[in-house]
Design a protein around this motif. Structure first.
Motif, PDB file in Angstrom:
ATOM      1  N   MET A   1      14.093  -6.501 -35.647  1.00  0.00           N
ATOM      2  CA  MET A   1      14.481  -6.247 -36.434  1.00  0.00           C
ATOM      3  C   MET A   1      13.877  -5.504 -37.033  1.00  0.00           C
ATOM      4  O   MET A   1      12.760  -5.632 -36.645  1.00  0.00           O
ATOM      5  N   LYS A   2      14.394  -4.462 -37.441  1.00  0.00           N
ATOM      6  CA  LYS A   2      13.989  -3.599 -38.128  1.00  0.00           C
ATOM      7  C   LYS A   2      12.677  -3.263 -39.060  1.00  0.00           C
ATOM      8  O   LYS A   2      13.691  -3.894 -40.498  1.00  0.00           O
ATOM      9  N   ILE A   3      11.623  -2.780 -39.335  1.00  0.00           N
ATOM     10  CA  ILE A   3      11.138  -3.180 -40.620  1.00  0.00           C
ATOM     11  C   ILE A   3      11.488  -1.892 -41.230  1.00  0.00           C
ATOM     12  O   ILE A   3      11.202  -0.448 -40.698  1.00  0.00           O
ATOM     13  N   LEU A   4      11.941  -1.728 -42.727  1.00  0.00           N
ATOM     14  CA  LEU A   4      12.024  -0.178 -43.710  1.00  0.00           C
ATOM     15  C   LEU A   4      10.750  -0.635 -44.309  1.00  0.00           C
ATOM     16  O   LEU A   4      10.227  -1.205 -45.439  1.00  0.00           O
ATOM     17  N   LEU A   5      10.365   0.771 -45.015  1.00  0.00           N
ATOM     18  CA  LEU A   5       9.507   1.383 -46.284  1.00  0.00           C
ATOM     19  C   LEU A   5      10.468   1.321 -47.036  1.00  0.00           C
ATOM     20  O   LEU A   5      11.850   2.338 -46.855  1.00  0.00           O
ATOM     21  N   SER A   6       9.687   2.247 -48.617  1.00  0.00           N
ATOM     22  CA  SER A   6      10.692   2.340 -49.292  1.00  0.00           C
ATOM     23  C   SER A   6      10.512   3.869 -49.656  1.00  0.00           C
ATOM     24  O   SER A   6       9.642   3.942 -48.843  1.00  0.00           O
ATOM     25  N   LYS A   7      11.074   4.406 -50.879  1.00  0.00           N
ATOM     26  CA  LYS A   7      10.502   5.929 -50.146  1.00  0.00           C
ATOM     27  C   LYS A   7       9.295   6.072 -51.057  1.00  0.00           C
ATOM     28  O   LYS A   7       9.344   6.914 -50.158  1.00  0.00           O
ATOM     29  N   ARG A   8       8.615   5.210 -51.621  1.00  0.00           N
ATOM     30  CA  ARG A   8       7.822   4.828 -52.608  1.00  0.00           C
ATOM     31  C   ARG A   8       6.779   4.812 -51.479  1.00  0.00           C
ATOM     32  O   ARG A   8       5.448   4.989 -51.121  1.00  0.00           O
ATOM     33  N   GLU A   9       7.072   4.346 -50.780  1.00  0.00           N
ATOM     34  CA  GLU A   9       5.775   3.555 -49.205  1.00  0.00           C
ATOM     35  C   GLU A   9       5.809   4.625 -48.431  1.00  0.00           C
ATOM     36  O   GLU A   9       4.723   5.054 -47.944  1.00  0.00           O
ATOM     37  N   LYS A  10       6.961   5.623 -48.010  1.00  0.00           N
ATOM     38  CA  LYS A  10       6.993   6.431 -47.335  1.00  0.00           C
ATOM     39  C   LYS A  10       6.422   7.590 -47.767  1.00  0.00           C
ATOM     40  O   LYS A  10       5.858   8.242 -47.267  1.00  0.00           O
ATOM     41  N   GLU A  11       6.754   7.713 -48.935  1.00  0.00           N
ATOM     42  CA  GLU A  11       5.516   8.980 -49.137  1.00  0.00           C
ATOM     43  C   GLU A  11       4.221   9.027 -49.523  1.00  0.00           C
ATOM     44  O   GLU A  11       3.566  10.058 -49.003  1.00  0.00           O
ATOM     45  N   ILE A  12       3.616   7.606 -49.739  1.00  0.00           N
ATOM     46  CA  ILE A  12       2.431   7.621 -49.720  1.00  0.00           C
ATOM     47  C   ILE A  12       1.720   7.430 -47.972  1.00  0.00           C
ATOM     48  O   ILE A  12       0.567   7.435 -48.187  1.00  0.00           O
ATOM     49  N   SER A  13       3.241   6.943 -46.994  1.00  0.00           N
ATOM     50  CA  SER A  13       2.360   7.366 -45.759  1.00  0.00           C
ATOM     51  C   SER A  13       2.317   8.312 -45.647  1.00  0.00           C
ATOM     52  O   SER A  13       1.429   8.626 -44.426  1.00  0.00           O
ATOM     53  N   ILE A  14       3.419   9.159 -46.141  1.00  0.00           N
ATOM     54  CA  ILE A  14       3.022  10.548 -45.300  1.00  0.00           C
ATOM     55  C   ILE A  14       1.828  11.364 -46.439  1.00  0.00           C
ATOM     56  O   ILE A  14       0.695  11.660 -45.734  1.00  0.00           O
ATOM     57  N   LEU A  15       1.612  11.427 -47.696  1.00  0.00           N
ATOM     58  CA  LEU A  15       0.676  11.567 -48.025  1.00  0.00           C
ATOM     59  C   LEU A  15      -1.009  11.110 -47.265  1.00  0.00           C
ATOM     60  O   LEU A  15      -1.797  11.810 -46.767  1.00  0.00           O
ATOM     61  N   ILE A  16      -1.128   9.373 -46.282  1.00  0.00           N
ATOM     62  CA  ILE A  16      -2.014   8.910 -46.062  1.00  0.00           C
ATOM     63  C   ILE A  16      -2.683   9.935 -44.390  1.00  0.00           C
ATOM     64  O   ILE A  16      -3.801  10.242 -44.523  1.00  0.00           O
ATOM     65  N   ALA A  17      -1.031  10.165 -43.935  1.00  0.00           N
ATOM     66  CA  ALA A  17      -1.095  11.360 -42.685  1.00  0.00           C
ATOM     67  C   ALA A  17      -2.367  12.292 -43.554  1.00  0.00           C
ATOM     68  O   ALA A  17      -2.330  13.036 -41.632  1.00  0.00           O
ATOM     69  N   LYS A  18      -1.574  13.299 -44.349  1.00  0.00           N
ATOM     70  CA  LYS A  18      -2.249  14.391 -44.646  1.00  0.00           C
ATOM     71  C   LYS A  18      -3.741  13.598 -44.638  1.00  0.00           C
ATOM     72  O   LYS A  18      -4.237  15.320 -44.955  1.00  0.00           O
ATOM     73  N   GLY A  19      -4.516  12.721 -44.919  1.00  0.00           N
ATOM     74  CA  GLY A  19      -5.801  13.123 -45.335  1.00  0.00           C
ATOM     75  C   GLY A  19      -5.932  12.671 -47.142  1.00  0.00           C
ATOM     76  O   GLY A  19      -6.983  12.986 -47.352  1.00  0.00           O
ATOM     77  N   TYR A  20      -4.944  12.676 -47.619  1.00  0.00           N
ATOM     78  CA  TYR A  20      -5.310  11.963 -48.878  1.00  0.00           C
ATOM     79  C   TYR A  20      -6.246  10.833 -48.769  1.00  0.00           C
ATOM     80  O   TYR A  20      -5.685  10.218 -49.040  1.00  0.00           O
ATOM     81  N   LYS A  21      -7.272  11.286 -50.239  1.00  0.00           N
ATOM     82  CA  LYS A  21      -7.621   9.376 -50.839  1.00  0.00           C
ATOM     83  C   LYS A  21      -6.568   8.775 -51.555  1.00  0.00           C
ATOM     84  O   LYS A  21      -5.727   9.730 -52.389  1.00  0.00           O
ATOM     85  N   ASP A  22      -6.873   7.774 -52.271  1.00  0.00           N
ATOM     86  CA  ASP A  22      -6.528   6.934 -53.211  1.00  0.00           C
ATOM     87  C   ASP A  22      -6.136   8.171 -54.272  1.00  0.00           C
ATOM     88  O   ASP A  22      -5.042   7.609 -54.900  1.00  0.00           O
TER      89      ASP A  22
END
Length: 87
Positions: A1-22
């Motif tokens: 089963m493939k787990i999908l993230l919503s558009k917003r979850e993906k956006e936030i994941s990318i910002l986390i990877a870039k080192g952004y804080k909450d």
């Protein structure tokens, strides 16, 4: 089963990877810090992760961001590197 993230979850994941804080994520996306925390918890729950670093690794694994796209400047801030395109 493939787990999908919503558009917003993906956006936030990318910002986390870039080192952004909450608080930086909330300012960039115009949402509350509490909502950012809830979304991060959702991401961690979906993939059974326990850290922001794991989210960053997930982003690179899926190819949503490459290491060469993110560079730290001398002051420790993260800056987006411009891509050179040759036509």
């Amino acid at each position: 089963m493939k787990i999908l993230l919503s558009k917003r979850e993906k956006e936030i994941s990318i910002l986390i990877a870039k080192g952004y804080k909450d608080h930086e994520i909330s300012e960039a996306l115009f949402i509350s810090r509490r909502r950012v925390g809830e979304i991060i918890l959702n991401i961690k729950t979906k993939y059974k992760l326990n850290s922001r670093v794991s989210i960053g690794i997930l982003v690179y694994h899926f190819g949503w961001l490459s290491i060469s796209e993110v560079v730290r400047d001398g002051g420790g801030r993260i800056v987006q590197q411009e891509k050179n395109s040759i036509h």
